[in-house]
Design an enzyme around this catalytic site. Structure first.
Site, mmCIF file in Angstrom:
data_model
loop_
_atom_site.group_PDB
_atom_site.id
_atom_site.type_symbol
_atom_site.label_atom_id
_atom_site.label_comp_id
_atom_site.label_asym_id
_atom_site.label_seq_id
_atom_site.Cartn_x
_atom_site.Cartn_y
_atom_site.Cartn_z
ATOM 1 N N GLY A 23 0.830 -1.210 0.000
ATOM 2 C CA GLY A 23 0.000 0.000 0.000
ATOM 3 C C GLY A 23 0.850 1.240 0.000
ATOM 4 O O GLY A 23 2.045 1.190 -0.301
ATOM 5 N N ASN A 24 0.235 2.364 0.335
ATOM 6 C CA ASN A 24 1.005 3.613 0.436
ATOM 7 C C ASN A 24 0.442 4.474 1.555
ATOM 8 O O ASN A 24 -0.545 4.104 2.195
ATOM 9 C CB ASN A 24 1.004 4.354 -0.905
ATOM 10 C CG ASN A 24 -0.390 4.744 -1.335
ATOM 11 O OD1 ASN A 24 -1.071 5.500 -0.663
ATOM 12 N ND2 ASN A 24 -0.840 4.195 -2.458
ATOM 13 N N ARG A 25 1.034 5.624 1.798
ATOM 14 C CA ARG A 25 0.721 6.410 2.987
ATOM 15 C C ARG A 25 -0.399 7.425 2.798
ATOM 16 O O ARG A 25 -0.624 8.268 3.661
ATOM 17 C CB ARG A 25 1.988 7.127 3.466
ATOM 18 C CG ARG A 25 2.987 6.152 4.073
ATOM 19 C CD ARG A 25 4.312 6.824 4.338
ATOM 20 N NE ARG A 25 4.155 8.131 4.953
ATOM 21 C CZ ARG A 25 5.008 9.132 4.826
ATOM 22 N NH1 ARG A 25 6.089 8.996 4.103
ATOM 23 N NH2 ARG A 25 4.784 10.272 5.427
#
Ligand code: CTP
Length: 413
Positions: free
Chosen positions: A218-220
């Site tokens: 995923g990412n932030r």
């Protein structure tokens, strides 16, 4: 966050809100509503019924609005108070609205200041019911609400499900939260003819690409920018669908939330919605790659050994893959989060993804990017010079973007 002081936004400056408070335990929450609306610039005249004063003292409201609190139909002022209030109001909001108030309002009674003001106003009226769930379910209460909504055009917001007064358990009857009431008031005050009745689609948040049943790539992204856009478009009067990857944020008020996990799910949801969208805004931080193989059992350390190699495969580009499905004449906005050569990369994305507007930000700039409440963006379009905006909150950036979208929307069809 940056040290630059952000000037608080006062979008409702010079607007008049009449806040009617009737006698329910939720009346204490209305102090917050009065305070927040005042901070947003509105002049808030609080009208308390006699029963409301048994729950909250006028002084609490006066302390947060800085204005006299009105309790008496028969006041010593020159003209009749209810006529002045009714005329000045840009919106009348009654929160909490008790069963007794609903009955009196539905019958056009004029036996206290708030009910009399309702007869004297032509402003939009917002009613936020609050009562015990059994009372709320009573057919007479429902009939009264139906009358206010269908015959008088009042907007009914809530009630919500949840904990009721002590020892009353849970159920539908709880007043909606102050921030939700403020959004409804905002929708009454902030109507924008360019957005009224329009269908707006927003993508937001990160995507999660499953590796196995418990892990993901995923990412932030927090989803803040997209959620702010969805809420702001709703306040302007649009019908908003928010296709969101996993986000910890509270869903925006009034918006249809479509929750998705992966890029593929996001593409599918957008494909369903984009043909009807007058405005599409791609604010999601979509993962460009996903694990080539999503295992159906947890990867065990023992079997993976000292090194684990992940093979990733390209995800669909949601904006590009749904391009042919876009509504003709619709306005399409993209985002670009870059770390170098921001404007060049942004201009390429604007062109390649056929966006009308592109909101570019530099992930390395202070106060911009993921997981912060502020943003510093440059807005590009195919037909003008890039516009660099100062450091703003994401709510303010949302308004700036929508102002530019409004300018591009043709007359409603
Ligand atoms: N976007 C999308 N689907 C993807 C990737 C991006 O819809 N799979 C959209 C984003 O929501 C954004 C725009 O395309 O509006 C640009 O996203 P960005 O991640 O900056 O660009 P990429 O196309 O992924 O390019 P790169 O990673 O090379 O910068």
């Amino acid at each position: 966050m940056s040290g630059a002081a952000l000037v608080p936004r006062r979008p409702w400056k010079d607007r008049h809100v009449v806040l009617g408070v009737t006698g329910g335990i939720a009346a204490y929450k209305s102090v917050q509503v009065a305070r927040d609306l005042t901070r947003l610039g509105a002049e808030v005249d609080v009208v308390l019924t006699a029963s409301a004063q048994r729950f909250v003292a006028p002084m609490s409201f006066q302390g947060v609005t800085g204005r006299p609190v009105l309790t008496d139909l028969f006041s010593p002022e020159g003209g009749a108070l209810h006529i002045r209030l009714g005329r000045e109001a840009d919106v009348v909001c009654v929160a909490p609205a008790t069963a007794d108030f609903l009955a009196r309002a539905a019958h056009g009674r004029a036996d206290d200041l708030i009910c009399t003001t309702l007869l004297a106003t032509r402003a939009p009226v917002l009613v936020c019911p609050a009562m015990n769930d059994r009372m709320f379910a009573h057919p007479q209460v429902q009939a009264n609400l139906g009358h206010l909504r269908d015959r008088l055009g009042y907007r009914i917001a809530g009630p919500a499900e949840g904990a009721l007064a002590v020892a009353e358990g849970e159920g539908p009857g709880r007043m909606i939260e102050p921030w939700q009431i403020e959004e409804h008031v905002g929708r009454a005050l902030g109507e924008d003819p360019a957005f009224l009745g329009r269908a707006v689609l927003v993508t937001a948040g990160p995507t999660r690409e499953a590796l196995d049943p418990v892990r993901y790539v995923g990412n932030r992204s927090s989803g803040r920018m997209g959620y702010a856009l969805a809420q702001a478009a709703w306040r302007r009067g649009a019908h908003v669908s928010l296709v969101s990857g996993p986000s910890a944020l509270e869903p925006p008020e009034g918006v249809d939330l479509v929750q998705v996990e992966s890029a593929v799910e996001m593409r599918d949801a957008v494909s369903d919605l984009i043909p009807a969208a007058d405005v599409s805004i791609f604010a999601a931080a979509v993962a460009d790659y996903r694990p080539a193989e999503a295992r159906d059992r947890k990867v065990k350390r023992g079997t993976a050994g000292a090194e684990l190699t992940l093979t990733l495969t390209a995800n669909p580009d949601v904006a590009v893959d749904t391009r042919k499905l876009r509504k003709e004449g619709g306005v399409v906005v993209g985002f670009a989060l870059e770390t170098d050569d921001v404007l060049e990369h942004a201009a390429t994305k604007l062109r390649d993804k056929a966006f009308d507007l592109l909101v570019a930000n530099d992930a390395t700039a202070e106060g911009a990017g993921f997981d912060v409440p502020t943003n510093r963006v440059t807005i590009l379009s195919g037909d003008g010079a890039p516009e660099e905006l100062p450091l703003l909150t994401k709510d303010e950036v949302a308004e700036e973007i929508l102002d530019r979208v409004a300018g591009r929307l043709g007359a409603p069809t």
